[in-house]
Scaffold this motif. Structure first.
Motif, mmCIF file in Angstrom:
data_model
loop_
_atom_site.group_PDB
_atom_site.id
_atom_site.type_symbol
_atom_site.label_atom_id
_atom_site.label_comp_id
_atom_site.label_asym_id
_atom_site.label_seq_id
_atom_site.Cartn_x
_atom_site.Cartn_y
_atom_site.Cartn_z
ATOM 1 N N TRP A 252 0.838 -1.277 0.069
ATOM 2 C CA TRP A 252 0.112 -0.006 -0.071
ATOM 3 C C TRP A 252 0.776 1.238 -0.069
ATOM 4 O O TRP A 252 0.433 2.260 -0.610
ATOM 5 N N ILE A 253 1.898 1.233 0.737
ATOM 6 C CA ILE A 253 2.839 2.231 0.972
ATOM 7 C C ILE A 253 3.292 2.588 -0.536
ATOM 8 O O ILE A 253 3.516 3.589 -0.955
ATOM 9 N N PHE A 254 3.940 1.402 -1.076
ATOM 10 C CA PHE A 254 4.390 1.479 -2.461
ATOM 11 C C PHE A 254 3.519 2.343 -3.411
ATOM 12 O O PHE A 254 3.835 2.863 -4.168
ATOM 13 N N LEU A 255 2.300 1.778 -3.582
ATOM 14 C CA LEU A 255 1.200 2.334 -4.511
ATOM 15 C C LEU A 255 1.074 3.675 -3.924
ATOM 16 O O LEU A 255 0.816 4.463 -5.018
ATOM 17 N N ALA A 256 0.747 4.030 -2.774
ATOM 18 C CA ALA A 256 0.591 5.735 -2.485
ATOM 19 C C ALA A 256 1.958 6.400 -3.017
ATOM 20 O O ALA A 256 1.912 7.472 -3.684
ATOM 21 N N ILE A 257 3.122 5.947 -3.120
ATOM 22 C CA ILE A 257 4.140 6.655 -3.587
ATOM 23 C C ILE A 257 4.050 6.875 -5.080
ATOM 24 O O ILE A 257 4.255 7.896 -5.572
ATOM 25 N N ILE A 258 3.495 5.534 -5.647
ATOM 26 C CA ILE A 258 3.684 5.755 -7.017
ATOM 27 C C ILE A 258 2.454 6.497 -7.374
ATOM 28 O O ILE A 258 2.745 7.530 -8.490
ATOM 29 N N PHE A 259 1.201 6.539 -6.915
ATOM 30 C CA PHE A 259 0.338 7.698 -7.314
ATOM 31 C C PHE A 259 0.944 9.087 -7.054
ATOM 32 O O PHE A 259 0.632 9.988 -7.814
ATOM 33 N N ALA A 260 1.529 9.391 -5.943
ATOM 34 C CA ALA A 260 2.038 10.669 -5.617
ATOM 35 C C ALA A 260 3.327 10.941 -6.833
ATOM 36 O O ALA A 260 2.916 12.184 -7.190
ATOM 37 N N LEU A 261 3.952 9.965 -7.088
ATOM 38 C CA LEU A 261 4.953 10.355 -8.240
ATOM 39 C C LEU A 261 4.383 10.779 -9.404
ATOM 40 O O LEU A 261 4.567 11.566 -10.376
ATOM 41 N N ILE A 262 3.071 9.810 -9.922
ATOM 42 C CA ILE A 262 2.223 10.130 -11.174
ATOM 43 C C ILE A 262 1.758 11.895 -11.109
ATOM 44 O O ILE A 262 1.813 12.681 -12.103
ATOM 45 N N PHE A 263 1.115 11.926 -10.007
ATOM 46 C CA PHE A 263 0.857 13.255 -9.563
ATOM 47 C C PHE A 263 1.701 14.518 -9.811
ATOM 48 O O PHE A 263 1.431 15.517 -10.576
ATOM 49 N N VAL A 264 2.846 14.149 -9.207
ATOM 50 C CA VAL A 264 3.757 15.282 -9.427
ATOM 51 C C VAL A 264 4.511 15.302 -10.819
ATOM 52 O O VAL A 264 4.555 16.479 -11.333
ATOM 53 N N GLY A 265 4.535 14.151 -11.548
ATOM 54 C CA GLY A 265 4.823 14.033 -12.931
ATOM 55 C C GLY A 265 4.055 14.914 -13.648
ATOM 56 O O GLY A 265 4.425 15.587 -14.517
ATOM 57 N N ILE A 266 2.633 14.719 -13.515
ATOM 58 C CA ILE A 266 1.579 15.533 -14.313
ATOM 59 C C ILE A 266 1.749 17.058 -14.183
ATOM 60 O O ILE A 266 1.807 17.864 -15.213
ATOM 61 N N LEU A 267 2.041 17.331 -12.999
ATOM 62 C CA LEU A 267 2.360 18.782 -12.701
ATOM 63 C C LEU A 267 3.374 19.204 -13.476
ATOM 64 O O LEU A 267 3.378 20.316 -13.970
ATOM 65 N N PHE A 268 4.741 18.297 -13.501
ATOM 66 C CA PHE A 268 5.663 18.784 -13.773
ATOM 67 C C PHE A 268 5.678 18.985 -15.269
ATOM 68 O O PHE A 268 6.249 19.820 -15.871
ATOM 69 N N TYR A 269 5.107 17.827 -15.848
ATOM 70 C CA TYR A 269 5.154 17.693 -17.538
ATOM 71 C C TYR A 269 3.889 18.503 -18.047
ATOM 72 O O TYR A 269 3.608 18.381 -19.230
ATOM 73 N N LYS A 270 3.136 19.394 -17.372
ATOM 74 C CA LYS A 270 1.602 19.730 -17.922
ATOM 75 C C LYS A 270 1.959 20.614 -18.942
ATOM 76 O O LYS A 270 0.945 20.680 -19.960
ATOM 77 N N PHE A 271 2.743 21.250 -19.219
ATOM 78 C CA PHE A 271 3.139 22.196 -20.200
ATOM 79 C C PHE A 271 3.213 21.586 -21.665
ATOM 80 O O PHE A 271 3.247 21.978 -22.785
#
Lengths: 356, 163
Positions: free
Chosen positions: A9-28
């Motif tokens: 579960w911790i691993f999954l949470a980290i993955i989702f957080a990474l995806i979210f940050v990734g979207i923010l970073f790459y949104k342009f």
């Protein structure tokens, strides 16, 4: 066992957080990706065709890129100088006229006919006060033209962005085209066996449904553009090529497109040397093309693949227009259709694979 | 090699080599096998894991790289084993030719690795490389014909037994 589940579960949470940050970073980058996807979707079939001749995929893509680049450059050499000449001519007459006199009079720069038309309208319907409206609009236009250099300076950064866009999009397109199989493989390699066939089925169905729709829309646009160009050429109206392309491009906007697309043609007839009566001929020709489109082309090409009620289509176009202007009107129906397709196909497959 | 082969993914080279040993693809040239290898997904199954289930849509066609697969029918709640498949056998070929859902179920009996190619991709490949496609379809025809002859011989034997 419990400990490993907790870690999962911790691993999954980290993955989702990474995806979210990734979207923010790459949104342009998202617009680049969308355009690159559309580009690769359009030239994919051509590359498959080249590949048939035992030419490696990378080389096929480069060949198609090279040929397209040559075609685009040739097109620019032929058409762009003409357009620039016309625009500078037009702007020049505007400027000299405006510099000479403060009040706006439409007569001096070849717009007598509009002027006459307006006076006639004014005589017939005095309550409309068209003359005043026109002159106030003219003053606004005058101010705009005076500010033009400043606007241009501001848009330099826009131009730089646009150039970056022109370079980056084909590069992304190149990698999508070359490595699409690899991307698919690595995506499906993380999917559990239980969902593998289901997701593959879903992916293929969406691709097939939307691909059919998209290609049909493109073909319809092309045919309407060609018919319009031919009609305008027969009537001898200048810039038949550009005007016809505009008619074709605005055609996918259901119900409103034909009117929007006809505006530039009417304008060219009004301003140019062509007698006004040709407006009637153009209306007749566009009407015939619209009939061909709505009675033959649309039912034949798209009708079968797009099961959407006409009222729903109309409302979608209007909503798109309110939200995002002309582009919204153009893309609202395909996007709503895509969402609808994904939903329908997912539901059907989920049932078939007994996941729900 | 024995145990680790199941842990690691196969390189493109290994895959091309392996496809040459599978009856359906053994007439393809190396280049043609390289092209079709692009379309294969590698799937790993644990022992007793379901590969596909009867009546589900038939999406892919599997070739067994290693391990063992049991194919069985379910009729009125009873299981009937049809066959056991091993390396280089394939399953799901009926789906390639008929628009039908799975006619049987398959589970992995041991830890197994299978290569999957979707029906649509196989059709795409045949469209794109008609020469290689013809070889594949001919091979399928050969396999079905051989199967028919075997069936005939079987039924003749049965008849003679009865007589």
């Amino acid at each position: 066992m419990k400990k490993s589940k907790k870690f999962k579960w911790i691993f999954l949470a980290i993955i989702f957080a990474l995806i979210f940050v990734g979207i923010l970073f790459y949104k342009f980058i998202i617009p680049y990706l969308i355009v690159a996807f559309i580009l690769s979707y359009l030239i994919g079939p051509i590359i498959n065709f080249v590949e048939k001749y035992q030419i490696s995929r990378t080389l096929s893509i480069l060949i198609v890129y090279l040929i397209s680049a040559i075609l685009i450059v040739l097109l620019f050499y032929v058409i762009v100088p003409q357009i620039i000449e016309q625009i500078t001519d037009f702007a020049g007459t505007f400027k000299t006229v405006f510099e000479k006199q403060e009040t706006v009079n439409l007569q001096p720069f070849g717009l007598e006919r509009i002027s006459e038309f307006i006076t006639k309208l004014d005589l017939k319907f005095p309550f409309l006060k068209i003359d005043k409206f026109i002159s106030s609009q003219g003053e606004k236009l005058l101010n705009l033209i005076k500010q033009l250099p400043q606007i241009l300076m501001k848009s330099i950064s826009g131009i730089v962005n646009f150039l970056a866009f022109l370079i980056v999009v084909p590069v992304i397109g190149f990698f999508i085209l070359r490595d699409e199989r690899k991307f698919l493989k690595s995506f499906f390699s993380i999917i559990p066996n239980r969902y593998f066939e289901f997701l593959l089925h879903l992916f293929e169905s969406i691709e097939e449904n939307f691909g059919k729709f998209f290609r049909a829309l493109l073909l319809e646009t092309g045919i309407v553009a060609v018919l319009s160009i031919l009609g305008l050429l027969i009537l001898g109206i200048p810039y038949a090529l550009i005007l016809g392309i505009i008619v074709g491009l605005s055609n996918p906007i259901k119900y409103f497109g034909p009117f929007i697309g006809a505006i530039p043609t009417m304008f060219v007839i009004l301003v140019g040397q062509t007698p006004d009566i040709f407006m009637l001929y153009v209306v007749i020709i566009f009407f015939v093309i619209q009939q061909i489109d709505s009675l033959i082309l649309f039912p034949w090409l798209i009708g079968k693949s797009m099961k959407m009620h006409p009222l729903f289509v109309l409302l979608t176009v209007i909503a798109g227009g309110y939200a995002f202007g002309i582009l919204g009107m153009l893309f609202a129906v395909p996007i709503v259709f895509l969402v609808k397709t994904i939903f329908e196909v997912s539901y059907k497959s989920l049932r078939e694979f007994e996941i729900i | 090699m024995k145990k680790s082969s199941n842990e690691t993914t196969f390189s493109e080279k290994e895959m091309i080599q392996f496809l040459g040993k599978v009856s359906v693809f053994d007439k393809l040239t190396k280049n043609e096998r390289k092209n079709i290898a692009d379309y294969f997904y590698e799937r790993k199954f644990k022992a007793e894991e379901q590969i596909f289930k009867q009546d589900y849509p038939s999406v892919v066609f599997y070739i067994i790289k290693n391990g063992e697969v049991k194919v069985f029918l379910k009729r009125r709640g009873k299981e009937k084993e049809i066959s056991r498949l091993k390396s280089r056998d394939f399953i799901g070929e009926i789906g390639v030719f008929l628009e039908k859902n799975r006619v049987a179920s398959a589970i992995a009996k041991k830890e197994s690795t299978l290569f999957a190619i979707s029906k649509k991709d196989l059709k795409k490949f045949i469209d794109k490389f008609p020469k290689a496609g013809t070889k594949i379809l001919y091979k399928f025809g050969e396999i079905v014909s051989t199967y028919l002859i075997d069936q005939n011989e079987d039924s003749e034997e049965n008849e003679s037994k009865i007589l």
